[in-house]
Design a protein around this motif. Structure first.
Motif, mmCIF file in Angstrom:
data_model
loop_
_atom_site.group_PDB
_atom_site.id
_atom_site.type_symbol
_atom_site.label_atom_id
_atom_site.label_comp_id
_atom_site.label_asym_id
_atom_site.label_seq_id
_atom_site.Cartn_x
_atom_site.Cartn_y
_atom_site.Cartn_z
ATOM 1 N N GLN A 108 17.122 -8.017 13.829
ATOM 2 C CA GLN A 108 16.295 -7.085 13.074
ATOM 3 C C GLN A 108 16.285 -5.730 13.764
ATOM 4 O O GLN A 108 16.214 -5.647 14.995
ATOM 5 N N GLN A 109 16.361 -4.688 12.985
ATOM 6 C CA GLN A 109 16.261 -3.332 13.504
ATOM 7 C C GLN A 109 15.201 -2.567 12.716
ATOM 8 O O GLN A 109 15.206 -2.569 11.488
ATOM 9 N N ASN A 110 14.285 -1.935 13.448
ATOM 10 C CA ASN A 110 13.152 -1.229 12.851
ATOM 11 C C ASN A 110 12.295 -2.191 12.025
ATOM 12 O O ASN A 110 12.245 -3.385 12.304
ATOM 13 N N HIS A 111 11.638 -1.689 10.996
ATOM 14 C CA HIS A 111 10.706 -2.517 10.228
ATOM 15 C C HIS A 111 11.138 -2.551 8.758
ATOM 16 O O HIS A 111 10.951 -1.575 8.033
ATOM 17 N N PRO A 112 11.697 -3.673 8.297
ATOM 18 C CA PRO A 112 12.164 -3.764 6.908
ATOM 19 C C PRO A 112 11.038 -3.878 5.886
ATOM 20 O O PRO A 112 11.291 -3.892 4.687
ATOM 21 N N THR A 113 9.792 -3.965 6.343
ATOM 22 C CA THR A 113 8.666 -4.064 5.406
ATOM 23 C C THR A 113 8.002 -2.716 5.159
ATOM 24 O O THR A 113 6.926 -2.655 4.565
ATOM 25 N N ILE B 177 12.899 1.966 -3.555
ATOM 26 C CA ILE B 177 12.488 2.174 -2.162
ATOM 27 C C ILE B 177 13.710 2.251 -1.259
ATOM 28 O O ILE B 177 14.653 1.469 -1.396
ATOM 29 N N THR B 178 13.667 3.181 -0.327
ATOM 30 C CA THR B 178 14.708 3.308 0.691
ATOM 31 C C THR B 178 14.120 2.945 2.043
ATOM 32 O O THR B 178 13.071 3.475 2.435
ATOM 33 N N ILE B 179 14.765 2.022 2.748
ATOM 34 C CA ILE B 179 14.285 1.623 4.071
ATOM 35 C C ILE B 179 15.369 1.904 5.100
ATOM 36 O O ILE B 179 16.563 1.810 4.815
ATOM 37 N N GLY B 180 14.938 2.244 6.304
ATOM 38 C CA GLY B 180 15.877 2.512 7.392
ATOM 39 C C GLY B 180 15.929 1.355 8.364
ATOM 40 O O GLY B 180 15.871 1.565 9.582
ATOM 41 N N ALA B 181 15.999 0.137 7.849
ATOM 42 C CA ALA B 181 15.996 -1.039 8.709
ATOM 43 C C ALA B 181 16.779 -2.158 8.049
ATOM 44 O O ALA B 181 17.125 -2.088 6.873
ATOM 45 N N PHE B 182 17.058 -3.192 8.822
ATOM 46 C CA PHE B 182 17.713 -4.373 8.267
ATOM 47 C C PHE B 182 17.252 -5.600 9.051
ATOM 48 O O PHE B 182 16.799 -5.505 10.196
ATOM 49 N N SER B 183 17.351 -6.748 8.397
ATOM 50 C CA SER B 183 16.984 -8.007 9.024
ATOM 51 C C SER B 183 17.816 -9.116 8.402
ATOM 52 O O SER B 183 17.843 -9.263 7.179
ATOM 53 N N MET C 90 0.857 -1.169 0.000
ATOM 54 C CA MET C 90 0.000 0.000 0.000
ATOM 55 C C MET C 90 0.904 1.233 0.000
ATOM 56 O O MET C 90 1.897 1.284 0.719
ATOM 57 N N VAL C 91 0.551 2.183 -0.827
ATOM 58 C CA VAL C 91 1.345 3.403 -0.978
ATOM 59 C C VAL C 91 0.497 4.582 -0.510
ATOM 60 O O VAL C 91 -0.648 4.744 -0.950
ATOM 61 N N VAL D 235 6.385 9.644 -0.816
ATOM 62 C CA VAL D 235 5.401 8.601 -0.535
ATOM 63 C C VAL D 235 6.006 7.565 0.400
ATOM 64 O O VAL D 235 7.227 7.388 0.456
ATOM 65 N N GLN D 236 5.134 6.887 1.130
ATOM 66 C CA GLN D 236 5.542 5.809 2.021
ATOM 67 C C GLN D 236 4.944 4.502 1.529
ATOM 68 O O GLN D 236 3.771 4.445 1.150
ATOM 69 N N VAL D 237 5.755 3.444 1.546
ATOM 70 C CA VAL D 237 5.356 2.142 1.027
ATOM 71 C C VAL D 237 5.393 1.127 2.169
ATOM 72 O O VAL D 237 6.378 1.056 2.911
ATOM 73 N N SER D 238 4.342 0.337 2.306
ATOM 74 C CA SER D 238 4.294 -0.675 3.355
ATOM 75 C C SER D 238 3.683 -1.965 2.818
ATOM 76 O O SER D 238 2.709 -1.936 2.062
#
Length: 214
Positions: A162-167, A147-153, A94-95, A111-114
């Motif tokens: 895992q740090q933050n939410h990679p999804t 997409i740029t994410i501020g997390a890793f798993s 969802m965007v 925009v934010q993508v999840s």
């Protein structure tokens, strides 16, 4: 000692007077009626994931979206064989985005993508062209890009870190505005202001200040 006490009192007096003289600006406590943001939402597909996409046997909506996308691009697939599609690098998302006031066609917005399926991560993914709709069902913006994410798993069956939410990710300036929202302000030669924190005293003081100035 009395000189220092008197000097301290004078300093505190001038500081208090200077702070009292600096009133709040109207733009900090109120906004013009009709000038507002508009929230947008859309359903899209993210590709290029390294085996962390949706499970096609569980996320039926992702499978259906891929089938529809391939059909629109001229790729013929027998509907009876749709369950044979096995892909691990695609995820349904969802965007969402916020259309700012006075935005014109051709300008960009973030925009934010999840993820809405069972994807493990959106890292390295690219969002395909996704129309963003308003509450009225009209398309106001189109989003696309990496997409740029501020997390890793990472990890295995024994342990996982895992740090933050990679999804969940973000695309800076990833949506192009296609249609602006009409705003009607200053009708009948009057401007209406809305206080961010409604208060009779603040409204009265603001009105008095405006009337005194003009």
């Amino acid at each position: 000692m009395k000189k220092y006490t008197l000097l301290t009192m004078l300093i505190l007096f001038f500081v208090f007077v200077s702070q009292s003289a600096n009133g709040a600006r109207i733009k900090d406590i109120a906004q013009i009626h009709g000038v507002r943001d508009n929230q947008l939402i859309g359903y899209g597909i993210v590709t290029g994931l390294n085996g962390t996409g949706d499970d096609m046997t569980k996320s039926v909506f992702t499978l259906q979206a891929i089938y529809n996308m391939m059909t629109r691009h001229g790729i013929t697939i027998n509907p009876d064989n749709i369950d044979d599609i096995k892909i691990e690098n695609i995820a349904a998302v969802m965007v969402i985005g916020t259309l700012p006031p006075f935005a014109k066609s051709g300008s960009r917005m973030d925009v934010q993508v999840s993820s809405i399926g069972d994807a493990g991560s959106l890292a390295g993914g690219t969002l395909l062209m996704t129309p963003l709709l308003g509450p009225d069902g009209n398309v106001y913006s189109v989003a696309q890009g990496p997409i740029t994410i501020g997390a890793f798993s990472y990890g295995g069956k024994a342990a996982q870190v895992q740090q933050n939410h990679p999804t969940v990710g973000r695309i800076a300036g990833g949506a192009i505005i296609e249609k602006s929202v009409d705003m009607y302000i200053g009708e009948d030669g009057q401007l209406q202001y809305q206080l961010r924190d409604a208060d009779f005293t603040t409204a009265s003081n603001m009105a008095a200040s405006v009337n005194k100035r003009f």
